[in-house]
Design a protein around this motif. Structure first.
Motif, PDB file in Angstrom:
ATOM      1  N   LYS A 191       1.773  -6.068  -4.191  1.00  0.00           N
ATOM      2  CA  LYS A 191       2.020  -5.023  -3.187  1.00  0.00           C
ATOM      3  C   LYS A 191       2.886  -3.907  -3.772  1.00  0.00           C
ATOM      4  O   LYS A 191       2.659  -2.724  -3.526  1.00  0.00           O
ATOM      5  CB  LYS A 191       2.734  -5.634  -1.970  1.00  0.00           C
TER       6      LYS A 191
ATOM      7  N   THR B 234      -8.793  -5.694   6.433  1.00  0.00           N
ATOM      8  CA  THR B 234      -8.729  -5.076   5.108  1.00  0.00           C
ATOM      9  C   THR B 234     -10.050  -5.269   4.377  1.00  0.00           C
ATOM     10  O   THR B 234     -10.913  -6.021   4.814  1.00  0.00           O
ATOM     11  CB  THR B 234      -7.571  -5.647   4.263  1.00  0.00           C
TER      12      THR B 234
ATOM     13  N   HIS C 171      -2.530  -5.955   4.020  1.00  0.00           N
ATOM     14  CA  HIS C 171      -3.286  -6.611   2.951  1.00  0.00           C
ATOM     15  C   HIS C 171      -3.719  -8.019   3.345  1.00  0.00           C
ATOM     16  O   HIS C 171      -3.223  -8.594   4.316  1.00  0.00           O
ATOM     17  CB  HIS C 171      -2.457  -6.628   1.657  1.00  0.00           C
TER      18      HIS C 171
ATOM     19  N   SER D 231      -5.599  -3.023   1.551  1.00  0.00           N
ATOM     20  CA  SER D 231      -6.317  -3.703   0.471  1.00  0.00           C
ATOM     21  C   SER D 231      -6.429  -5.174   0.805  1.00  0.00           C
ATOM     22  O   SER D 231      -5.507  -5.772   1.354  1.00  0.00           O
ATOM     23  CB  SER D 231      -5.557  -3.530  -0.845  1.00  0.00           C
TER      24      SER D 231
END
Ligand SMILES: Cc1cc2nc3c(=O)[nH]c(=O)nc-3n(C[C@H](O)[C@H](O)[C@H](O)COP(=O)(O)OP(=O)(O)OC[C@H]3O[C@@H](n4cnc5c(N)ncnc54)[C@H](O)[C@@H]3O)c2cc1C
Ligand code: SF4
Lengths: 765, 323
Positions: free
Chosen positions: A493, A521, A515, A483
């Motif tokens: 997270k 990402t 991330h 992400s």
């Protein structure tokens, strides 16, 4: 409101609704539980690498020369001596080719340049140096000779509008026309009122003061740039850096794994990143450029000071008949939001409302969004005025607020809220706090008087698209979650991992997270506006559900059972009908064949015709020493409506932090500018007073009203970071008034201000 | 950024005095103030002379006359937690405990606390003000919320130390070593009003160091305290405060020394208050009169007249808490 975080970007991006079915969660196994942070060990052991810790071989250190004047023209810059200083590898100014980069854009116009020859506040950028060491870079700054022609300056927005005021930008000092809003007939509303209160309130300018100072490390590989930035949103930085350097987005990779706090001040690219990139290009070396603490105070944003005139009318029974709210603020020397009126128009049911927000340029550091921009200021004024009104009506302040709880968002075309927890926050909060008993308790007959206060608030932004998330299930049953969201210390997270664990039945320690890296990402908006949970978690859920569907489909073939009969639990696919029929996830042939199952989740649009808002009511108890003006906040309680609590621990952390920040606004924090030079006086940690552990009450409670909201998004969760700080300062001021009968109109409530009011030496309310 | 300087760590007081006699040399005790000043470029240093190796400057011991000797390197934390000091010289213990923060008290020394530079934000900031040899005093027309209401002229700092006022109240003496030998100066005479010299805060001459502070024995019927009012709970200097050293006899004040903090460029002794108190019982009336006397002659600036009620309140509360 939706453009709150996108004012820099223009259009609000969208991502399509996911195709998978995501009915509201019922009973959850992992989501909502007090799960410790997945990165707790890294954070507390020091092994987490923050951008400020980051170093590359052969890296240079850069520093920025800033204007010592509030307003001046840069006549000339002589860098010849600096260039000869030991260790110096490059010096840049506005004359250096490639630095002619427009900066501070608003309404299609840029108000400055990377290095402008007109400096408009103390701290404006003038030149920069890259050297072998940080000390050499700072030494070299001192050797740069700048001739300034000082200009008259103005620090007070009101004065900036007067005829003959120094012009900070071309034409007017107004940032656009005042924004006006009106509904009903305010004059008629006041005429119909049995009681009217009126007052002027002001809040001091606050500095974000995150633990980690702002800055980046940058490195070029040919025409590709990598930036390690301390940021709330890697994609925002990517866009702005790419635009500044005229690079394709694909050539700019921004990485922001850990970061030490931003509170809104890291929602955009800093000049420092672009300056570092230019220096890196000139020297063909990686460059690290971090601001000093003083530079952060001067030039990395603030919550602007506001002056707000409030007038409220009500019937004897407390029904509001009219609200007028006129706000004056300043984005600073360059444009930024300074509006505060939203709460006045939306928090309570009131047919007749008129608001006006003025935003004016002054010669001081530019504002940046700061935790619920505009709202704590608005609450400071509105909620103190409500307290006055309650007193005038002889009503309990909790009752007065309950009387006016809205069912629809009047400020947004009377659309209903997906959930409205204001009444619950007020009622449950009062109960938990012991409001009724505390109100009855004696104030004390010595010099120290006790009092209690309440204030409420809402945050009007419920998140939304865009967000794209990828979840990968590997052949051994472990999961990779990908992400673009930054975890700004809030626990993003951890919550993402909980969502995946919920849907895939995988233990948390089998989930790894990639991330906040534009190179690897997927796009999402920056983490700000309390939107990360409501924007990103639905996309995480959609990606995990897609993986689950693929897995169950593959298992169904193998097990010869209908997909609908299958569920995931503890690494196994189990038949709901006959739990003896099961298959290890790792034994699903479809997974083994492909070695990976991938789910791509998106954040779909928000529900049509409704608005999403979070609500809060804060309660404070204080003791005021009437001889010395000392205030002790003895108790705080926050009752919050954020619908589903995704993780009790991170939720509490957010609210506790929000309360402390609210306490800072209410009690201690205030930027002081020297009236004769326009320079900041308290440009350091001890003169700029953020609250210490001793200022935080021993009893600070967090209560969630736990409403079920199935419409706000597919996680059923609204945000919490911002609503947790909106009403705190006002609740404290109301408690002070309850204790000693003195209304402190101007934040913060310090002993100097209060003792003067107690002695009748200051402005009294 | 720190300037570059020579660092020396002498073993004897004589060596230290010699090193400190060089132009541009600065004494370094705990460094909590010195390093901040150097980093913020308030002043420069050619050499930093560490006092930490000087055994003579360490330790707390009883003197022959039942008084106390405090080495200049005694930390504020040691003073704050010393049982005998708390009992016999409570104002000092409370002053030390009220200073700064736990970390700073662990590192900061008594000598350094007395010799720390002013906290006026113009002095500490990017302003070439009068005390730094420039012009003007920016506080006069500027932001003077935290400045003096007594004793200012040309410069309006308040003395930042929370131990200085208690030491003046307790009639402590500073022992000083210097190029011309040693001398004793009552702490009351250690500080310099701006009217005398607005560029320095103490009478110390180049090369001089404070080696120890001597406390006379506790007063018969002694009572005392230090009260400090500040804007936040820790890490904050006094907005106003008061150190009291009273001796009581038959329920009445026999003698009193009352010294204000946070209101003047030096610890501000208020003899008028001492006169009001002499021979009186500590009751509400006495306290109110004393409080009134404490602010007589105050000359507030544009932004600090709150200090008048604040100091009155602090004095009144302090006295009543000893009643
Ligand atoms: C954030 C902050 C908050 C603070 N708050 C308070 C407060 O509320 N109240 C308070 O009282 N203090 C406060 N202080 C000041 C602190 O107490 C002093 O910094 C400390 O006591 C100084 O001791 P030190 O040993 O570290 O001195 P150093 O920093 O080593 O020295 C300070 C100065 O004294 C000189 N010096 C040191 N020792 C001697 C000596 N023996 N003889 C002659 N000169 C000497 C040095 O040359 C230097 O100029 C605060 C400081 C900070 C940084
Ligand atoms: S009060 Fe003293 S230190 Fe402060 S600006 Fe004036 S002269 Fe400088």
């Amino acid at each position: 409101m939706t453009d709150l975080l996108y004012w820099l970007q223009g259009a609000v991006p969208e991502t399509p609704a996911p195709k998978v079915e995501m009915p509201p969660w019922g009973e959850t196994k992992v989501v909502g539980k007090p799960v410790p942070r997945v990165d707790a060990y890294e954070r507390v052991s020091g092994s987490a690498v923050y951008p400020l810790d980051f170093a590359l071989p052969d890296m240079l250190h850069a520093a920025i020369l800033r204007s010592p004047h509030a307003h001046a023209v840069v006549k000339s810059i002589d860098t010849s001596a600096a260039e000869k200083m030991p260790g110096v590898r490059a010096v840049i100014t506005g004359k250096t080719p490639g630095t002619d980069i427009p900066w501070y854009r608003s309404r299609g116009k840029s108000y400055s340049k990377l290095f402008d020859d007109r400096v408009r506040h103390e701290g404006d950028e003038v030149a920069a140096v890259a050297a072998e060491t940080r000390a050499q870079a700072y030494d070299a700054l001192k050797a740069i000779r700048v001739t300034y022609e000082e200009l008259p300056f103005v620090l007070d927005p009101q004065k900036a509008l007067e005829a003959g005021a120094p012009a900070i930008h071309e034409g007017t000092n107004r940032y656009g026309d005042p924004s006006k809003y009106e509904r009903g007939d305010v004059a008629a509303g006041f005429a119909a009122a049995d009681a009217v209160v009126e007052g002027t309130y002001s809040t001091a300018c606050e500095i974000h003061a995150p633990m980690e100072v702002h800055g980046s490390v940058v490195k070029w590989d040919g025409n590709r740039l990598t930036v390690w930035d301390t940021t709330q949103g890697v994609f925002v930085v990517q866009q702005q850096v790419a635009a500044a350097l005229k690079l394709p987005l694909a050539n700019v990779r921004v990485i922001g794994h850990y970061m030490g706090g931003g509170f809104g001040s890291k929602l955009e690219a800093g000049k420092y990143t672009v300056i570092a990139a230019l220096l890196a290009k000139m020297t063909a070396r990686p460059v690290k450029l971090f601001l000093s603490r003083e530079e952060v105070f001067l030039n990395a944003g603030n919550r602007p000071a506001n002056t707000m005139k409030v007038k409220i009318g009500a019937k004897k029974d407390g029904t509001l008949t009219a609200i007028e709210f006129l706000s004056m603020g300043s984005g600073g020397a360059y444009p930024n939001g300074a509006d505060t009126s939203f709460l006045a128009a939306d928090l309570y049911t009131c047919p007749n409302v008129k608001t006006l927000d003025e935003n004016v340029a002054i010669n001081a550091g530019r504002a940046r969004a700061m935790r619920a921009p505009g709202f704590p200021q608005g609450a400071w004024a509105l909620e103190q005025a409500m307290d006055e009104l309650a007193k005038k009506l002889g009503m309990d302040p909790v009752e007065l607020r309950l009387k006016n709880v809205p069912k629809v968002s009047q400020r947004r075309g009377n659309q209903p809220y997906t959930s409205t927890g204001l009444a619950e926050c007020l009622r449950d909060g009062a109960k938990e706090f012991g409001w009724a008993e505390a109100k009855k308790k004696a104030k004390g007959d010595g010099a120290v008087k006790r009092g209690v206060g309440v204030a409420s608030g809402l945050w009007g932004y419920g998140g939304g698209p865009p967000a794209t998330v990828v979840v990968k299930l590997f052949a051994d049953g472990s999961v990779n979650l990908n992400s673009g969201a930054a975890d700004i210390g809030t626990g993003t997270k951890t919550i993402m991992a909980q969502v995946v664990a919920e849907e895939l039945g995988v233990p948390l320690d089998r989930i790894q997270i990639e991330h906040a890296d534009t190179g690897t990402t997927q796009y999402t908006g920056p983490s700000g506006g309390s939107k990360t949970v409501p924007s990103d978690m639905p996309a995480v859920r959609a990606a995990a559900v897609e993986v689950r569907e693929k897995l169950l489909k593959a298992a169904a073939e193998e097990m010869k059972l209908p997909v609908d009969d299958l569920a995931l639990s503890n690494g196994e696919v189990v038949s709901k009908q006959d739990p003896s029929k099961k298959l290890l996830v790792t034994a699903v042939p479809g997974l083994q064949r492909q070695q990976v199952l991938v789910g791509v989740g998106t954040r779909g649009p928000n529900v049509e015709g409704k608005v999403i808002s979070m609500f809060a009511a804060h309660f404070a108890e204080v003791e005021v020493n009437t001889k010395t003006g000392e205030v002790t906040v003895t108790r705080l309680l926050a009752a919050q409506d954020s619908a589903r609590v995704m993780n009790r621990l991170t939720f509490e952390c957010q609210v506790q932090g929000g309360l402390v920040m609210g306490l800072g606004l209410g009690r201690t924090e205030e930027r002081v500018l020297d009236r004769n030079t326009g320079k900041m006086c308290n440009v350091n940690w001890h003169d700029y007073k953020i609250p210490t552990a001793l200022d935080v009450p021993a009893e600070q409670k967090v209560h969630s009203v736990d409403l079920v909201d199935t419409e706000c998004n597919t996680a059923g969760a609204k945000g919490v970071g911002e609503p947790a700080t909106i009403p705190t300062a006002a609740a404290i001021a109301n408690a002070v008034h309850d204790a000693v009968g003195i209304r402190v109109h101007d934040s913060p409530v310090t002993p100097p201000r209060l003792v003067a009011l107690l002695a009748g030496r200051g402005k009294k309310g | 950024m720190l300037p570059s300087f020579r660092y020396v760590r002498p073993r004897t007081v004589a060596e230290a005095v010699k090193a400190l006699s060089e132009p541009g040399a600065r004494a370094h005790a705990g460094g909590t103030d010195l390093v901040g000043c150097l980093r913020d470029e308030v002043f420069d240093a050619k050499a930093v002379v560490s006092l930490s190796g000087l055994a003579e400057l360490k330790g707390i011991s009883a003197t022959k006359d039942r008084g106390l000797r405090l080495g200049a390197l005694t930390t504020l934390a040691e003073i704050a937690r010393h049982a005998e000091i708390a009992k016999g010289w409570p104002a000092l213990a409370q002053g030390a405990a009220a200073a700064a923060s736990p970390q700073l008290r662990n590192q900061g020394t008594l000598g350094g606390n007395l010799c720390q530079r002013p906290r006026c934000w113009y002095f500490r900031g990017d302003f070439a003000c009068a005390r730094k040899g420039g012009e003007p005093c920016y506080a006069v027309e500027g932001e003077n919320t935290y400045h003096a209401i007594f004793g200012g002229s040309g410069c309006y700092i308040v003395h930042p130390s929370d131990t200085a006022s208690p030491l003046v109240a307790l009639q402590a003496t500073a022992r000083i070593a210097g190029p011309k030998g040693t001398r004793s100066v009552p702490v009351e005479k250690l500080f310099v009003l701006p009217a005398v010299d607005h560029t320095r805060e103490t009478v110390l001459e180049p090369g001089e160091v404070i080696t120890e502070i001597l406390l006379p024995p506790p007063l018969a019927g002694g009572k005392g305290l230090y009260k400090k009012v500040r804007a936040r709970g820790a890490w904050d200097f006094a907005l106003g405060g008061v150190a009291l050293a009273l001796s009581m006899k038959d329920g009445k004040v026999w003698s009193a020394r009352v010294v204000l903090s946070g209101v003047a460029p030096i610890p501000w002794r208020v003899p008028e208050v001492e006169k009001v108190l002499a021979g009186r019982a500590l009751d509400a009336k006495t306290a109110a009169e004393a409080a009134e006397a404490a602010v007589k002659g105050a000359e507030p600036m544009s932004g600090n007249d709150y200090k008048i009620p604040l100091v009155k309140g602090a004095v009144e509360e302090a006295l009543l808490s000893l009643a």
